[in-house]
Design an enzyme around this catalytic site. Structure first.
Site, PDB file in Angstrom:
ATOM      1  N   GLY A 211      14.851  -2.885   3.865  1.00  0.00           N
ATOM      2  CA  GLY A 211      14.096  -1.746   3.823  1.00  0.00           C
ATOM      3  C   GLY A 211      14.423  -0.817   4.929  1.00  0.00           C
TER       4      GLY A 211
ATOM      5  N   THR B  57      12.806  -1.847  -1.222  1.00  0.00           N
ATOM      6  CA  THR B  57      11.450  -1.780  -1.047  1.00  0.00           C
ATOM      7  C   THR B  57      10.610  -1.735  -2.184  1.00  0.00           C
ATOM      8  OG1 THR B  57       9.732  -0.578   0.026  1.00  0.00           O
ATOM      9  CG2 THR B  57      11.646   0.350  -0.152  1.00  0.00           C
TER      10      THR B  57
ATOM     11  N   ASP C  53       7.716  -0.779  -2.536  1.00  0.00           N
ATOM     12  CA  ASP C  53       7.145   0.881  -2.356  1.00  0.00           C
ATOM     13  C   ASP C  53       7.931   2.062  -2.819  1.00  0.00           C
ATOM     14  OD1 ASP C  53       5.357  -0.795  -1.182  1.00  0.00           O
ATOM     15  OD2 ASP C  53       5.441  -0.063   0.883  1.00  0.00           O
TER      16      ASP C  53
ATOM     17  N   GLY D 168       1.627  -0.074  -0.742  1.00  0.00           N
ATOM     18  CA  GLY D 168       2.029   1.097  -0.663  1.00  0.00           C
ATOM     19  C   GLY D 168       1.473   1.775   0.652  1.00  0.00           C
TER      20      GLY D 168
ATOM     21  N   ARG E 157     -16.971  -4.180  -7.452  1.00  0.00           N
ATOM     22  CA  ARG E 157     -16.033  -5.217  -6.902  1.00  0.00           C
ATOM     23  C   ARG E 157     -14.848  -4.936  -6.478  1.00  0.00           C
ATOM     24  NH1 ARG E 157     -18.505 -10.223  -9.046  1.00  0.00           N
ATOM     25  NH2 ARG E 157     -20.750  -9.699  -8.587  1.00  0.00           N
TER      26      ARG E 157
ATOM     27  N   ARG F 298       4.959  -8.778  -5.153  1.00  0.00           N
ATOM     28  CA  ARG F 298       6.290  -8.884  -4.705  1.00  0.00           C
ATOM     29  C   ARG F 298       6.925 -10.268  -5.066  1.00  0.00           C
ATOM     30  NH1 ARG F 298       5.702  -7.383   1.456  1.00  0.00           N
ATOM     31  NH2 ARG F 298       6.589  -9.548   1.790  1.00  0.00           N
TER      32      ARG F 298
END
Ligand code: F6P
Length: 366
Positions: free
Chosen positions: A126, A149, A151, A194, A284, A293
């Site tokens: 990354g 990544t 993200d 993120g 909740r 991942r």
């Protein structure tokens, strides 16, 4: 362009947090390099395998042959292992007098590559790992990077492998929450990964039918979120689903960190308590965490990873060192690392995806 006719041996390593598709990159790069008649070495756990004969009781360097990369395209994780121990150029080490100091093993790394006759490195990582690769390149190492990544926030590539898998996992979770939220007339706050960008939150929230999506790029107000919940109540929709990126923050506020660390975390709990106080509705929190991942990559991620692995070897063939491969439109290209790492790709706040979501009634809490 440098001639690479002399390439005989390359190395591959994986650094930073894992992403589904790493093994597919390793397989494609290995098989393509073998096709070229090159020998391929895998370095265990980033650069640790290069610096230590043994890592975790195994040889630090693994000889990657066709047999070794057989049947791994669909496997999550990385057969080489990884490490996210921070900046290689400033590793904290205990000195002989007991105090802590910083160690810079980069010269040793370059020497080791030379001593082992490794002609080039394919570094899969990354933002952090590719910055390290770039610095090693500036010190003389012949490096090609492969971006990774979940993200999907690296500026120079339209897509990183792992992202679609993460979106898939998050969308499935959001879908499952609908029935239980509706049955109990609750508000559910789902935290997805993120750190700096809200791509996973936006794409999974939109696909999963979330009512509120909170991303780092659009600071939120809890009152606006409560207003959205009230609007749904008035329309007899007595439950709401909120998807929040871990790096989201309230307008004028700071992101939420795990206590005593620099890691993002805790936003779902914090927000759920605030929403419950404000609306009186049972709320909740749920943090999806590393489940996004882990496990097998979806076909899109496998294919992108295979393409990146093959393209990285091609870049070595062409002598495109100091570059990383990336997807631009439909094509995989080589992009200079300095340029590629200069910008992170944020969710455009007035972009088409956000506008589409707003038109569908999604609130961004602003
Ligand atoms: O960079 C990818 C990412 O998944 C982030 O979204 C998240 O904050 C981070 O990795 C967490 O990684 P770890 O817990 O392994 O440090």
């Amino acid at each position: 362009m440098e001639s690479t006719a002399g390439i005989r041996r390359i190395a591959i390593n994986t650094g930073g947090g894992d992403a589904p598709g790493l093994n597919a990159v390793i397989r494609a790069a290995t098989l393509t390099a073998i096709e070229n008649g090159w020998e391929v070495l895998g370095l265990r756990r980033g650069y640790m395998g290069l610096l230590h004969d043994e890592v975790d009781g195994e040889p630090g360097i693994v000889h990657l042959c066709a047999e070794r990369v057989k049947g791994i395209t669909h496997l999550g994780g990385t057969i080489l292992g990884t490490t996210a121990r921070g900046n290689l150029f400033g590793l904290e080490v205990r000195q002989s007098d007991g105090t802590w100091g910083q160690n810079d093993p980069s010269d040793e790394i370059i020497e080791r590559f030379g001593a082992l006759g490794i002609d080039a490195l394919i570094a899969i990582g990354g933002d952090g790992s590719l910055k390290i690769a770039h610095r090693l390149f500036l010190k003389g190492l012949r490096v090609v990077g492969v971006p990774k990544t979940i993200d999907n926030d690296l500026g120079a590539t339209d897509m990183t492998f792992g992202f679609q898998t993460a979106v898939d996992v998050a969308t499935e979770a959001i879908g499952r929450l609908h029935s239980t939220a509706e049955a109990h007339q609750r508000v559910m706050v789902v935290q997805v990964m993120g750190r700096h960008t809200g791509w996973i939150a936006l794409e999974s929230g939109l696909a999963g039918g979330a009512d509120v999506i909170l991303v780092p790029e659009i600071p939120y107000s809890v009152e606006r979120i409560a207003a959205k919940i009230a609007e749904r109540e008035a329309a007899r929709r007595r439950f709401s689903i909120i998807v929040v990126a871990e790096g989201a923050r309230a307008a004028g506020g700071a992101p939420s960190y795990v206590r005593g660390t620099a890691r993002y975390g805790g936003i779902a709990e914090r927000l759920a308590a605030e929403i419950e106080d404000l609306t009186g509705k049972e709320t909740r929190p749920l943090t999806l965490g590393h489940i996004q991942r882990g496990g097998t990559p979806v076909p899109y991620d496998r294919n992108l990873a295979l393409r990146f692995g093959a393209a990285a070897v091609h870049a070595v063939e062409l002598g495109n060192f100091g570059c990383m491969v990336g997807l631009q439109g439909q094509a995989v290209r080589s992009i200079p690392l300095g340029e590629a790492l200069s910008e992170i790709k944020r969710v455009p706040v007035d972009g088409e995806l956000v506008r589409t979501a707003r038109r569908l009634g999604v609130s961004f809490g602003d």
